[in-house]
Design a protein around this motif. Structure first.
Motif, PDB file in Angstrom:
ATOM      1  N   PHE A  16      31.734 100.074 108.491  1.00 47.69           N
ATOM      2  CA  PHE A  16      31.496 101.243 107.643  1.00 47.69           C
ATOM      3  C   PHE A  16      32.074 100.983 106.272  1.00 47.69           C
ATOM      4  O   PHE A  16      33.174 100.477 106.147  1.00 47.69           O
ATOM      5  CB  PHE A  16      32.169 102.472 108.274  1.00 47.69           C
ATOM      6  CG  PHE A  16      31.879 103.740 107.544  1.00 47.69           C
ATOM      7  CD1 PHE A  16      30.650 104.347 107.667  1.00 47.69           C
ATOM      8  CD2 PHE A  16      32.831 104.319 106.730  1.00 47.69           C
ATOM      9  CE1 PHE A  16      30.377 105.524 107.011  1.00 47.69           C
ATOM     10  CE2 PHE A  16      32.567 105.492 106.058  1.00 47.69           C
ATOM     11  CZ  PHE A  16      31.336 106.093 106.203  1.00 47.69           C
ATOM     12  N   GLN A  20      29.527 105.009  99.985  1.00 43.04           N
ATOM     13  CA  GLN A  20      28.086 104.909  99.826  1.00 43.04           C
ATOM     14  C   GLN A  20      27.436 106.155 100.400  1.00 43.04           C
ATOM     15  O   GLN A  20      27.974 106.794 101.281  1.00 43.04           O
ATOM     16  CB  GLN A  20      27.542 103.641 100.442  1.00 43.04           C
ATOM     17  CG  GLN A  20      27.335 103.668 101.932  1.00 43.04           C
ATOM     18  CD  GLN A  20      26.796 102.350 102.424  1.00 43.04           C
ATOM     19  OE1 GLN A  20      26.988 101.322 101.812  1.00 43.04           O
ATOM     20  NE2 GLN A  20      26.124 102.380 103.536  1.00 43.04           N
ATOM     21  N   GLU A  21      26.309 106.502  99.854  1.00 42.63           N
ATOM     22  CA  GLU A  21      25.615 107.702 100.273  1.00 42.63           C
ATOM     23  C   GLU A  21      24.681 107.380 101.431  1.00 42.63           C
ATOM     24  O   GLU A  21      23.663 106.726 101.246  1.00 42.63           O
ATOM     25  CB  GLU A  21      24.816 108.280  99.104  1.00 42.63           C
ATOM     26  CG  GLU A  21      25.664 108.875  98.012  1.00 42.63           C
ATOM     27  CD  GLU A  21      26.453 110.088  98.468  1.00 42.63           C
ATOM     28  OE1 GLU A  21      25.904 110.935  99.188  1.00 42.63           O
ATOM     29  OE2 GLU A  21      27.633 110.172  98.105  1.00 42.63           O
ATOM     30  N   PRO A  22      25.000 107.850 102.624  1.00 47.26           N
ATOM     31  CA  PRO A  22      24.082 107.619 103.744  1.00 47.26           C
ATOM     32  C   PRO A  22      22.881 108.563 103.665  1.00 47.26           C
ATOM     33  O   PRO A  22      22.974 109.646 103.087  1.00 47.26           O
ATOM     34  CB  PRO A  22      24.934 107.931 104.968  1.00 47.26           C
ATOM     35  CG  PRO A  22      26.012 108.833 104.480  1.00 47.26           C
ATOM     36  CD  PRO A  22      26.230 108.510 103.027  1.00 47.26           C
ATOM     37  N   GLU A  24      20.665 110.951 105.772  1.00 45.37           N
ATOM     38  CA  GLU A  24      20.648 111.633 107.061  1.00 45.37           C
ATOM     39  C   GLU A  24      19.235 111.622 107.616  1.00 45.37           C
ATOM     40  O   GLU A  24      18.256 111.733 106.872  1.00 45.37           O
ATOM     41  CB  GLU A  24      21.138 113.073 106.912  1.00 45.37           C
ATOM     42  CG  GLU A  24      22.627 113.152 106.678  1.00 45.37           C
ATOM     43  CD  GLU A  24      23.147 114.583 106.711  1.00 45.37           C
ATOM     44  OE1 GLU A  24      22.560 115.437 107.418  1.00 45.37           O
ATOM     45  OE2 GLU A  24      24.139 114.834 106.016  1.00 45.37           O
ATOM     46  N   SER A  38      21.078  95.503 101.780  1.00 38.71           N
ATOM     47  CA  SER A  38      22.221  94.595 101.884  1.00 38.71           C
ATOM     48  C   SER A  38      21.923  93.352 101.041  1.00 38.71           C
ATOM     49  O   SER A  38      20.774  92.914 100.959  1.00 38.71           O
ATOM     50  CB  SER A  38      22.427  94.177 103.340  1.00 38.71           C
ATOM     51  OG  SER A  38      23.287  93.064 103.414  1.00 38.71           O
ATOM     52  N   GLY A  55      21.576  99.328 110.281  1.00 40.51           N
ATOM     53  CA  GLY A  55      22.152 100.204 109.259  1.00 40.51           C
ATOM     54  C   GLY A  55      22.196 101.655 109.699  1.00 40.51           C
ATOM     55  O   GLY A  55      22.667 102.517 108.969  1.00 40.51           O
ATOM     56  N   ASP A  59      27.426 109.581 113.256  1.00 37.69           N
ATOM     57  CA  ASP A  59      28.612 109.960 112.496  1.00 37.69           C
ATOM     58  C   ASP A  59      29.058 111.355 112.941  1.00 37.69           C
ATOM     59  O   ASP A  59      28.256 112.275 112.953  1.00 37.69           O
ATOM     60  CB  ASP A  59      28.238 109.954 111.009  1.00 37.69           C
ATOM     61  CG  ASP A  59      29.348 110.423 110.090  1.00 37.69           C
ATOM     62  OD1 ASP A  59      30.523 110.330 110.465  1.00 37.69           O
ATOM     63  OD2 ASP A  59      29.015 110.886 108.977  1.00 37.69           O
ATOM     64  N   VAL A  82      22.702 108.789 110.654  1.00 39.75           N
ATOM     65  CA  VAL A  82      22.590 108.358 109.260  1.00 39.75           C
ATOM     66  C   VAL A  82      22.133 106.901 109.164  1.00 39.75           C
ATOM     67  O   VAL A  82      22.326 106.105 110.082  1.00 39.75           O
ATOM     68  CB  VAL A  82      23.928 108.542 108.491  1.00 39.75           C
ATOM     69  CG1 VAL A  82      24.311 110.003 108.410  1.00 39.75           C
ATOM     70  CG2 VAL A  82      25.043 107.728 109.102  1.00 39.75           C
ATOM     71  N   GLN A  84      22.433 103.676 106.424  1.00 38.15           N
ATOM     72  CA  GLN A  84      23.145 103.218 105.237  1.00 38.15           C
ATOM     73  C   GLN A  84      22.440 101.983 104.668  1.00 38.15           C
ATOM     74  O   GLN A  84      22.468 100.898 105.251  1.00 38.15           O
ATOM     75  CB  GLN A  84      24.592 102.918 105.587  1.00 38.15           C
ATOM     76  CG  GLN A  84      25.313 104.199 105.975  1.00 38.15           C
ATOM     77  CD  GLN A  84      26.735 103.949 106.348  1.00 38.15           C
ATOM     78  OE1 GLN A  84      27.013 103.362 107.370  1.00 38.15           O
ATOM     79  NE2 GLN A  84      27.631 104.405 105.495  1.00 38.15           N
ATOM     80  N   LYS A  85      21.805 102.198 103.533  1.00 42.77           N
ATOM     81  CA  LYS A  85      20.998 101.159 102.911  1.00 42.77           C
ATOM     82  C   LYS A  85      21.787  99.875 102.646  1.00 42.77           C
ATOM     83  O   LYS A  85      21.276  98.780 102.855  1.00 42.77           O
ATOM     84  CB  LYS A  85      20.407 101.666 101.596  1.00 42.77           C
ATOM     85  CG  LYS A  85      19.377 102.750 101.765  1.00 42.77           C
ATOM     86  CD  LYS A  85      18.808 103.158 100.420  1.00 42.77           C
ATOM     87  CE  LYS A  85      17.677 104.149 100.599  1.00 42.77           C
ATOM     88  NZ  LYS A  85      16.960 104.402  99.362  1.00 42.77           N
ATOM     89  N   LYS A  86      22.999 100.015 102.184  1.00 43.54           N
ATOM     90  CA  LYS A  86      23.776  98.824 101.809  1.00 43.54           C
ATOM     91  C   LYS A  86      24.218  97.999 103.015  1.00 43.54           C
ATOM     92  O   LYS A  86      24.602  96.844 102.872  1.00 43.54           O
ATOM     93  CB  LYS A  86      24.994  99.239 100.984  1.00 43.54           C
ATOM     94  CG  LYS A  86      24.635  99.999  99.735  1.00 43.54           C
ATOM     95  CD  LYS A  86      24.790  99.152  98.511  1.00 43.54           C
ATOM     96  CE  LYS A  86      24.628  99.968  97.261  1.00 43.54           C
ATOM     97  NZ  LYS A  86      23.383  99.843  96.603  1.00 43.54           N
TER      98      LYS A  86
END
Length: 195
Positions: A16, A20-22, A24, A38, A55, A59, A82, A84-86
């Motif tokens: 985690f 960063q903005e996940p 939803e 990534s 990703g 949560d 969620v 997470q793009k990164k």
């Protein structure tokens, strides 16, 4: 007054990154190749392998005093699916393979939502007035393990999503189950259990 400060993050992806903005889960949101942001993601004709790292994760987080906790039965808005793009990695030798991997990613994000709803349902059914936050961990552990097993089986059976027909069949099952658990969407209020 004793105050509970309980933050629990159950990770499907295994790591985690704060800040960063996940995204939803939302039935209208559809993952695209561009969402796999990534630095390890790439589509390159020189590659001889392909891979995807979802990703997506479950949560759970809340902060409430002991009185509020005692009288809270519905934790639907505290448990989220969620993306997470990164953290999302997609590696493919061509755009066709990349799209097959994205289709698996879409399935996987919906699977995370399904298990998020299953967790919400189980918390709702098992949380009593005198329960404490220790109730959550066994529920998460059990359903997280089951979700990981289902994901791995479909991953293997569909060869990373290359068997598009089988993947679609499995994805349709997940969507049907999500719809069956409609009382346990994030914004929903479950019907009272009659005893």
């Amino acid at each position: 007054m004793k105050k509970y400060s309980f933050f629990l993050f159950i990770l499907f992806s295994g790591s985690f990154i704060f800040g960063q903005e996940p995204i939803e889960w939302n039935s209208d949101f559809i993952l695209q190749v561009e969402d796999y942001q990534s630095p390890e993601s790439e589509i390159n004709s020189e590659l001889t392998f392909y891979s995807i790292y979802s990703g997506a994760k479950i949560d759970l987080s809340f902060n409430m005093n002991s009185v509020s906790f005692m009288f809270t039965k519905n934790f639907n808005d505290k448990v989220k699916a969620v993306f997470q793009k990164k953290l999302a990695v997609l590696i493919a030798p061509d755009s066709i393979t990349a799209m097959q991997l994205v289709q698996f990613g879409r399935y996987d994000f919906d699977l995370v939502e399904l298990y998020t709803r299953k967790i919400r349902k189980k918390i709702y059914e098992e949380k009593g007035a005198f329960s404490d936050s220790g109730l959550f961990q066994p529920i998460f552990n059990e359903l997280q393990e089951e979700m990981n097993m289902v994901s791995a089986q479909v991953f293997k059976a569909t060869d990373f999503g290359k068997d598009t027909e089988l993947l679609q069949k499995e994805h349709d099952k997940v969507i049907d189950e999500i719809n069956t658990l409609s009382d346990f969407c994030k914004a929903c209020k479950p019907r009272k259990i009659r005893k």
